[in-house]
Design an enzyme around this catalytic site. Structure first.
Site, PDB file in Angstrom:
ATOM      1  N   ILE A  91       0.840  -1.209   0.000  1.00 23.94           N
ATOM      2  CA  ILE A  91       0.000   0.000   0.000  1.00 23.94           C
ATOM      3  C   ILE A  91       0.873   1.256   0.000  1.00 23.94           C
ATOM      4  O   ILE A  91       0.630   2.211  -0.752  1.00 23.94           O
ATOM      5  CB  ILE A  91      -0.956  -0.010   1.212  1.00 23.94           C
ATOM      6  CG1 ILE A  91      -1.948  -1.173   1.073  1.00 23.94           C
ATOM      7  CG2 ILE A  91      -1.693   1.326   1.337  1.00 23.94           C
ATOM      8  CD1 ILE A  91      -2.835  -1.420   2.285  1.00 23.94           C
ATOM      9  N   GLN A  99       1.748   3.697   7.371  1.00 27.02           N
ATOM     10  CA  GLN A  99       1.341   2.380   6.850  1.00 27.02           C
ATOM     11  C   GLN A  99       2.188   1.256   7.427  1.00 27.02           C
ATOM     12  O   GLN A  99       1.846   0.089   7.301  1.00 27.02           O
ATOM     13  CB  GLN A  99       1.490   2.344   5.311  1.00 27.02           C
ATOM     14  CG  GLN A  99       0.889   3.518   4.586  1.00 27.02           C
ATOM     15  CD  GLN A  99      -0.601   3.633   4.802  1.00 27.02           C
ATOM     16  OE1 GLN A  99      -1.327   2.652   4.641  1.00 27.02           O
ATOM     17  NE2 GLN A  99      -1.079   4.801   5.183  1.00 27.02           N
ATOM     18  N   TYR A 143      -3.366  -9.254  16.093  1.00 29.07           N
ATOM     19  CA  TYR A 143      -3.249  -8.197  15.068  1.00 29.07           C
ATOM     20  C   TYR A 143      -4.387  -7.184  15.220  1.00 29.07           C
ATOM     21  O   TYR A 143      -4.159  -5.967  15.217  1.00 29.07           O
ATOM     22  CB  TYR A 143      -3.288  -8.830  13.675  1.00 29.07           C
ATOM     23  CG  TYR A 143      -3.381  -7.828  12.541  1.00 29.07           C
ATOM     24  CD1 TYR A 143      -2.280  -7.065  12.169  1.00 29.07           C
ATOM     25  CD2 TYR A 143      -4.581  -7.649  11.849  1.00 29.07           C
ATOM     26  CE1 TYR A 143      -2.376  -6.134  11.125  1.00 29.07           C
ATOM     27  CE2 TYR A 143      -4.671  -6.732  10.809  1.00 29.07           C
ATOM     28  CZ  TYR A 143      -3.575  -5.977  10.450  1.00 29.07           C
ATOM     29  OH  TYR A 143      -3.662  -5.063   9.423  1.00 29.07           O
TER      30      TYR A 143
HETATM   31  N1  LIG Z   1      -3.253  -5.187   2.740  1.00 28.43           N
HETATM   32  C1  LIG Z   1      -4.409  -5.208   3.397  1.00 28.43           C
HETATM   33  O1  LIG Z   1      -5.370  -5.850   2.969  1.00 28.43           O
HETATM   34  C2  LIG Z   1      -4.594  -4.431   4.669  1.00 28.43           C
HETATM   35  C3  LIG Z   1      -5.850  -4.490   5.313  1.00 28.43           C
HETATM   36  C4  LIG Z   1      -6.026  -3.774   6.490  1.00 28.43           C
HETATM   37  C5  LIG Z   1      -4.999  -2.994   6.980  1.00 28.43           C
HETATM   38  N2  LIG Z   1      -3.782  -2.965   6.349  1.00 28.43           N
HETATM   39  C6  LIG Z   1      -2.727  -2.142   6.915  1.00 28.43           C
HETATM   40  O2  LIG Z   1      -2.168  -1.351   5.891  1.00 28.43           O
HETATM   41  C7  LIG Z   1      -0.796  -1.108   6.151  1.00 28.43           C
HETATM   42  C8  LIG Z   1       0.048  -1.490   4.952  1.00 28.43           C
HETATM   43  O3  LIG Z   1      -0.129  -2.886   4.696  1.00 28.43           O
HETATM   44  P1  LIG Z   1       0.455  -3.598   3.386  1.00 28.43           P
HETATM   45  O4  LIG Z   1      -0.584  -4.527   2.904  1.00 28.43           O
HETATM   46  O5  LIG Z   1       1.006  -2.583   2.454  1.00 28.43           O
HETATM   47  O6  LIG Z   1       1.608  -4.487   4.031  1.00 28.43           O
HETATM   48  P2  LIG Z   1       3.160  -4.553   3.671  1.00 28.43           P
HETATM   49  O7  LIG Z   1       3.727  -5.624   4.537  1.00 28.43           O
HETATM   50  O8  LIG Z   1       3.361  -4.656   2.202  1.00 28.43           O
HETATM   51  O9  LIG Z   1       3.689  -3.129   4.148  1.00 28.43           O
HETATM   52  C9  LIG Z   1       4.098  -2.865   5.471  1.00 28.43           C
HETATM   53  C10 LIG Z   1       5.391  -2.095   5.387  1.00 28.43           C
HETATM   54  O10 LIG Z   1       5.824  -1.786   6.722  1.00 28.43           O
HETATM   55  C11 LIG Z   1       7.230  -2.046   6.810  1.00 28.43           C
HETATM   56  N3  LIG Z   1       7.553  -2.338   8.197  1.00 28.43           N
HETATM   57  C12 LIG Z   1       7.187  -3.437   8.929  1.00 28.43           C
HETATM   58  N4  LIG Z   1       7.724  -3.381  10.165  1.00 28.43           N
HETATM   59  C13 LIG Z   1       8.422  -2.213  10.231  1.00 28.43           C
HETATM   60  C14 LIG Z   1       9.200  -1.599  11.233  1.00 28.43           C
HETATM   61  N5  LIG Z   1       9.369  -2.174  12.443  1.00 28.43           N
HETATM   62  N6  LIG Z   1       9.784  -0.422  10.971  1.00 28.43           N
HETATM   63  C15 LIG Z   1       9.647   0.168   9.741  1.00 28.43           C
HETATM   64  N7  LIG Z   1       8.915  -0.372   8.752  1.00 28.43           N
HETATM   65  C16 LIG Z   1       8.315  -1.543   8.983  1.00 28.43           C
HETATM   66  C17 LIG Z   1       7.457  -3.232   5.896  1.00 28.43           C
HETATM   67  O11 LIG Z   1       8.802  -3.388   5.489  1.00 28.43           O
HETATM   68  C18 LIG Z   1       6.534  -2.885   4.732  1.00 28.43           C
HETATM   69  O12 LIG Z   1       7.175  -2.088   3.775  1.00 28.43           O
HETATM   70  C19 LIG Z   1      -0.477  -1.884   7.423  1.00 28.43           C
HETATM   71  O13 LIG Z   1      -0.565  -0.994   8.525  1.00 28.43           O
HETATM   72  C20 LIG Z   1      -1.571  -2.917   7.503  1.00 28.43           C
HETATM   73  O14 LIG Z   1      -1.803  -3.334   8.830  1.00 28.43           O
HETATM   74  C21 LIG Z   1      -3.555  -3.668   5.196  1.00 28.43           C
END
Ligand SMILES: NC(=O)c1ccc[n+]([C@@H]2O[C@H](COP(=O)([O-])OP(=O)(O)OC[C@H]3O[C@@H](n4cnc5c(N)ncnc54)[C@H](O)[C@@H]3O)[C@@H](O)[C@H]2O)c1
Length: 316
Positions: free
Chosen positions: A13, A75, A144
């Site tokens: 995202i 994010q 989570y």
């Molecule tokens: N994809 C979905 O369907 C969905 C649904 C609900 C909520 N979300 C939320 O959206 C956000 C983005 O999700 P996504 O699907 O892009 O996941 P993703 O895993 O692709 O992105 C998460 C990013 O956070 C970074 N990250 C993780 N731990 C970290 C840390 N300790 N320090 C710095 N960076 C860190 C990762 O390297 C990654 O780039 C998240 O907060 C997730 O909980 C996603």
């Protein structure tokens, strides 16, 4: 031109947000530890952004990341319910401790607004569909979901106590290009699309009647941009979805049709922490953010399959 910090900007995202911000002519700084995020997601615009590699769990690193920022689109997180069931402490550290660090540093730095990624999982097991945001007590069913609800509560407290503007966006099952089908915690649509394109047998946890409000990535990007500036949104949480619900069997049938294969399906035991259904009301986001889904599920699935096909390889 404003400076936007995108935490988790190398993720699925986050990288789409970075791209959209650059298209709008904004200045962008990514903060990411590249644990699940990838350099390749940022490669097309690497020369136009600043990247700070660091960990949300370290306040000093987060302070450096948000220094001088106008907006933070937060994010960064350990996404996925099963991951949190396997390792609840790590999910809590990053999703709760990391969010608190972002809010604290943003308050100190005088950031104009923090938009924070929450999740539909905060609703837990419910039957009053479509889900509306302000329904009283929520009962999350996984570590989570607890961590995401705690993040929302911290956002609200920082708005009420310190005057930091915050908005929480409860994303409902986001999908689209750049989703990694190969991760141990890959999202349903990535696994199914990749499996069908590669001719593999698909495994579904449960009987396939789990249903979700599938939300194409463009809708989430648009919601974030709106949430950063909408006048009456601070201190609030919003559902970001399409307001529709498809079960897994229907998604697989649509993918079979788009890809042109039969694709064998095996049904296994249900996964711990998975909600049976989710479907959002998007009325609040429509009213206060001016949000409307730009891309419905069918078109989103078409675009996603096209993207996987264009990649030639399914490894992102
Ligand atoms: N994809 C979905 O369907 C969905 C649904 C609900 C909520 N979300 C939320 O959206 C956000 C983005 O999700 P996504 O699907 O892009 O996941 P993703 O895993 O692709 O992105 C998460 C990013 O956070 C970074 N990250 C993780 N731990 C970290 C840390 N300790 N320090 C710095 N960076 C860190 C990762 O390297 C990654 O780039 C998240 O907060 C997730 O909980 C996603």
């Amino acid at each position: 031109m404003a400076l936007y910090v995108v935490t988790g900007g190398a993720g699925f995202i986050g990288s789409h947000l970075v791209e959209a911000l650059l298209e709008r002519g904004e200045q962008v700084r990514v903060f990411d530890d590249f644990s699940t995020g990838k350099q390749v997601h940022l490669a097309p615009f690497a020369d136009r952004i600043e990247v700070i590699e660091g960990d949300l769990c370290h306040l000093e690193q987060v302070r450096r990341a948000v220094a001088g920022a106008d907006y933070v689109l937060h994010q960064g997180a350990l996404r996925s319910v099963p991951r949190s069931v396997d390792n609840p402490v790590a999910s809590n550290d990053v999703n709760v401790g990391g969010t608190l660090n972002v809010l604290h540093a943003a308050k100190e730095a005088g950031v104009r607004r923090v938009v924070s990624a929450s999740s539909s999982s905060v609703y837990g097991k419910r039957e009053d569909f479509p889900l509306v945001e302000d329904v009283g007590e929520l009962e999350p069913m996984s570590p989570y979901a607890v961590s995401k609800l705690a993040g929302e509560k911290y956002c609200k407290v920082f708005t009420e106590l310190y005057g930091l503007e915050t908005v929480s966006l409860r994303y409902f099952n986001v999908f689209g290009p750049r989703m990694d089908p190969n991760s141990a915690y890959a999202a349903f649509i990535a696994i199914f699309a990749a499996g069908l394109l590669e001719g593999r047998k698909l495994t579904i946890h449960g009987d396939g009647t789990i249903s979700r409000d599938w939300t194409y990535i463009d809708n989430v990007v648009d919601a974030n941009l709106r949430a950063a500036s909408a006048p009456d949104a601070s201190g609030e949480a919003f559902n970001i979805a399409c307001g529709d619900s498809w079960d897994l069997n229907r998604v697989i049938d649509k993918l079979r049709e788009l890809i042109g294969v039969d694709g064998e399906v095996e049904y296994g035991p249900p996964r711990a922490g998975d909600m049976p259904k989710s479907q959002a009301s998007i009325e609040k986001a429509k009213k206060l953010l001016g949000y409307e889904p730009l891309v419905q599920a069918t078109e989103g699935l078409e675009r996603t399959v096209d993207w996987y096909r264009q990649q030639g390889t399914l490894s992102t």
